[in-house]
Design an enzyme around this catalytic site. Structure first.
Site, PDB file in Angstrom:
ATOM      1  N   ASP A 303      42.749  26.825  22.492  1.00  0.00           N
ATOM      2  CA  ASP A 303      43.175  26.398  21.168  1.00  0.00           C
ATOM      3  C   ASP A 303      44.677  26.680  21.048  1.00  0.00           C
ATOM      4  O   ASP A 303      45.280  27.334  21.894  1.00  0.00           O
ATOM      5  CB  ASP A 303      42.359  27.068  20.045  1.00  0.00           C
TER       6      ASP A 303
HETATM    7  C1  BGC Z   1      42.795  24.125  15.619  1.00  0.00           C
HETATM    8  C2  BGC Z   1      42.079  23.150  16.508  1.00  0.00           C
HETATM    9  C3  BGC Z   1      42.912  21.908  16.655  1.00  0.00           C
HETATM   10  C4  BGC Z   1      44.239  22.307  17.250  1.00  0.00           C
HETATM   11  C5  BGC Z   1      45.148  21.137  17.551  1.00  0.00           C
HETATM   12  C6  BGC Z   1      44.220  24.363  16.062  1.00  0.00           C
HETATM   13  O1  BGC Z   1      44.938  25.091  15.134  1.00  0.00           O
HETATM   14  O2  BGC Z   1      42.069  25.341  15.575  1.00  0.00           O
HETATM   15  O3  BGC Z   1      40.809  22.862  16.014  1.00  0.00           O
HETATM   16  O4  BGC Z   1      42.244  20.963  17.438  1.00  0.00           O
HETATM   17  O5  BGC Z   1      44.893  23.168  16.342  1.00  0.00           O
HETATM   18  O6  BGC Z   1      45.667  20.592  16.418  1.00  0.00           O
END
Ligand code: BGC
Length: 767
Positions: A303
């Site tokens: 993530d």
């Molecule tokens: C979130 C994810 C997301 C990623 C990309 C993160 O902050 O937890 O779910 O896909 O950002 O935007």
């Protein structure tokens, strides 16, 4: 450089020029000789490519940056945007996120393909969570439809619009189960139940990916966040997760396994620690379970910055250690930590990680790029004409409107206040949300433009037989808001209320568009209060004093605690955040052109103090009041144990009755359950018939009820249909505390009906 690049492409193309038809994983491994041949061709291509890649180029494939003009998390290091173009040219980037639009993606892809030594195309990721430009209801709302076909279709049109805009990978579906409505991200999931959540997760994967990943209409999906993110302590985003093995194996992991079995291309790990180990550095999760037991052959992306955040967890002391542990644990691609690119070369050169691990990660990433057809045509997703004709097209709008209607849940309808007559009424519409064209788009709709939803007021205009007055009343939220910032709520100013009260006295019915703004749920937006925000409760009580014919159109991205409204307001419709077609969908339901059929995918508590409150809880040693007035049982002294609305609950403008429950056959751990369902009201309607079991005694204690089947049944007035549901070992067993799936002999109860509280009960026994 160019000559080498062309040479490599020629070698690769000579192996096969045909595009790869991606099938769900089980199909992929079938003994079908054509598919096997295609798989083998891809594997051969990957091997030859790996054979000529430098270590630096391999690490580049494992590196993902956000785009140059947009961020969905903490902004990248200062100045780093400038170096990204250099990195791209050197082949040090395998993927980008937050770059959208056929032209923009083509421009980047051109650098990757034409200016790097090997010309490996980028995989372009984006959060296509509930639509791209044209937006579907938030995932929690979609889940309230229990309609797997409609949900699949909704993902399909989201993929279509995204693919037409250069995107070939979405960070969805989020399959995190959660029992805590304070957690802002419940809006992004399928609610509290593992069985329903697994089915919906698979429907979404199939919708995004279709049966041909290389089609320019489909994109790769990503099951996230692996794992446990929905169990953040006290519902506070990013918080610690500490769960026992039974909950992990039976509640949290099954939707991920279902997505993996369905052939999801990628996984994303999560920010949280799980039982003391950050998920990003957790090899039990990623190596033993995902890539080991489940045999997942796609790749895992971290993530946003979660590799670097292992320092904040105080699990590692240096960025280098973070990179090493994440890699060892099975995180294949680094999203925005910049740590793989900084440290992996050193780690390999010092023999701290083996080149075999790097090759495995890179192969996984290349595999998905091949499956997407990017090596056949890197510009496959970059056709501006296709983009123009696809965005907002009729089939897309039709699908999101259909999904929106099916997502609405009728929570209360005393005296049949709904549906409204289509003419002759003075209708007063109240609330800032009634004219709002942005909040209905929900939280996770980065691709959509503000102000593009059909507002409630616009939707109502189509029913022009009634006379409408709109008075906004007290402000609810500040209209200056943005994705990364907190939204300001009006907590004390009641200006405008008296005007509403005066108008209410003369209205036949008052429609209250109250509830949450979309930016009160979503990432980083957990709340300690989940009742009507700001001054709305007070305003509602005052308006109700002036006119009792009130319908509350409840806007929310989570279950709401609306105990007072349930006791007093005659009509309550949960209209969530329904997407681009929101106003049209709500109006159709208000006027009965669509008979509401949604059922809650998550329990609504009476009060925050009851949380976590969920239907599939355990019995405990003291489940019942032992004797009048004694306190020695599992309860509160100031509120009862019952939720406001249970899981699976939802009304219709008609009524249904269930009868003739039969357990027809019990053979080799297969059980056939049948029952009849009748439409006992005057209108045609659709019921979500639900089947729950209770495994009466278990070697690991079993929940009081578990959803194990459901069917959508359309019935005309007075019509009866027989429903038959098969239960197999998949439904009858559970994971023991060693993570082994077992089916235990003994007594089972079975319950069928229109919610998790249904009383129609049968029984069977497994030998
Ligand atoms: C979130 C994810 C997301 C990623 C990309 C993160 O902050 O937890 O779910 O896909 O950002 O935007």
């Amino acid at each position: 450089m160019k000559i080498i690049s062309r040479f490599i492409i020629v070698v690769l193309l000579s192996i096969s020029a045909s595009s790869f038809a991606f099938k769900a994983k089980e199909n992929l491994h079938k003994a079908d000789s054509t598919d096997n041949k295609t798989v083998n061709i891809i594997e051969t291509k990957i091997d030859s490519l790996i054979g000529i890649m430098t270590l630096e180029e391999k690490i580049g494939q494992m590196n993902q940056y956000t785009g140059f003009w947009d961020v969905t998390g903490p902004a990248p290091k200062e100045g780093s945007a400038a170096t990204k173009y250099d990195d791209l040219r050197k082949g040090l980037i395998g993927s980008m996120l937050n770059v959208t639009g056929a032209e923009q993606v083509r421009a980047l892809q051109k650098i990757a393909v034409e200016e790097t030594r090997l010309g490996i195309p980028l995989i372009i990721g984006f959060d296509v969570i509930h639509g791209y430009k044209t937006v579907s209801p938030i995932p929690l709302a979609e889940s309230a439809s229990w309609d797997l076909e409609a949900i699949k279709k909704s993902a399909e049109v989201a993929a279509l619009e995204a693919a037409a805009s250069g995107i070939n990978w979405t960070f969805a579906p989020m399959v995190d189960i959660s029992r805590d409505p304070r957690w802002g991200r419940v809006m992004e999931g399928a609610g509290e139940d593992t069985y329903l959540g697994s089915k919906i997760g698979v429907a979404r994967v199939m919708g995004f990916q279709g049966d041909d990943l290389s089609s320019k209409r489909t994109i790769a999906a990503c099951a996230k966040h692996f794992a446990g993110y929905g169990f953040a302590e006290s519902g506070k985003d990013y918080n610690t997760v500490d769960v026992g093995t039974s909950t992990l194996f039976n509640i949290i992991l099954p939707p991920f396994k279902a997505a993996s079995d369905a052939g999801v291309a990628t996984f994303m790990n999560s920010f949280n620690e799980l039982n003391g180990i950050p998920a990003t550095g957790n090899s039990f999760l990623q190596r033993d379970i995902l890539k080991g037991k489940w045999n997942f052959d796609g790749f895992v992306v971290s993530d946003w910055g979660s590799i670097m955040e292992m320092l904040n967890h105080r699990y590692v002391a240096t960025g280098k250690d973070a990179a090493e542990l994440a890699l060892l644990a099975g995180s294949d691609m680094d999203m925005e930590s910049h740590l793989y690119i900084e440290h992996i070369a050193d780690l390999v050169e010092n023999n701290e990680v083996s080149i075999g691990l790097i090759d495995d990660a890179v192969k996984r990433i290349l595999r998905i790029k091949f499956q997407l057809g990017l090596f056949d045509d890197p510009y496959r997703y970059c056709d501006p004409n296709f983009e123009k004709e696809t965005i907002g097209s009729k089939p897309v709008q039709d699908a999101v409107l259909d999904m929106a209607k099916k997502s609405i849940v009728l929570l209360k309808n005393e005296g049949n206040i709904l549906p409204l007559e289509k003419s002759g009424l003075n209708v007063l519409v109240v609330g800032q949300l009634a004219r709002d064209k942005t909040s209905p788009l929900g939280n996770w709709r980065l691709g959509a433009d503000n102000g593009t939803a059909v507002s409630l007021l616009e939707g109502l205009q189509k029913y022009d037989g009634n006379n409408y007055t709109f008075i906004e009343g007290p402000k609810m939220f500040d209209e200056e808001f943005s994705f990364p910032k907190e939204i300001k709520i009006n907590n004390n100013d009641l200006t405008g209320l008296q005007e509403v009260i005066r108008a209410a006295r003369n209205a036949d019915v008052v429609l209250l568009a109250f509830g949450e703004h979309a930016f009160q749920s979503g990432e980083g937006r957990s709340q300690s209060h989940i009742s009507l925000p700001g001054v709305q409760q007070e305003a509602m009580e005052e308006i109700y004093k002036a006119n009792k014919n009130v319908v509350l159109l409840l806007h929310n991205g989570r279950p709401s605690a609306i105990d007072w409204a349930d006791k007093n307001i005659p009509g309550i419709l949960d209209v969530w955040q329904l997407g681009t077609q929101s106003g049209n969908a709500i109006a159709e339901v208000i006027y009965g052109d669509y008979n509401p059929s949604g059922k809650l995918p998550m329990t609504f508590p009476k009060s925050v103090g009851q949380i976590p409150v969920y239907y599939n809880h355990k019995s405990t040693g003291r489940p019942k009041l032992p004797a009048p007035d004694e306190v020695f049982w599992s309860h509160y002294t100031d509120i009862d144990n019952e939720p406001l609305y249970p899981f699976g609950y939802g009304l219709s403008y008609t009524t249904f009755s269930y009868s003739n429950l039969n357990v027809d056959k019990v053979e080799n751990n297969k059980v056939t359950v049948s029952f009849e369902i009748k439409n006992t009201g005057k209108r045609e309607g659709r019921e979500v018939a639900q089947l729950y079991i209770q495994d009466v005694v278990g070697s690991v204690t079993r929940p009081v009820r578990e959803l194990k089947g459901f069917e959508l049944v359309n019935l005309k007035s007075n019509e009866t249909k027989k429903v038959t549901i098969q239960l197999t070992e998949n439904e009858l067993g559970f994971y023991n505390n060693d993570g082994k799936f077992i089916v235990e002999p003994g007594d089972f109860k079975v319950f069928v009906g229109g919610s998790s509280k249904t009383q129609l009960e049968g029984a069977f026994k497994l030998d």
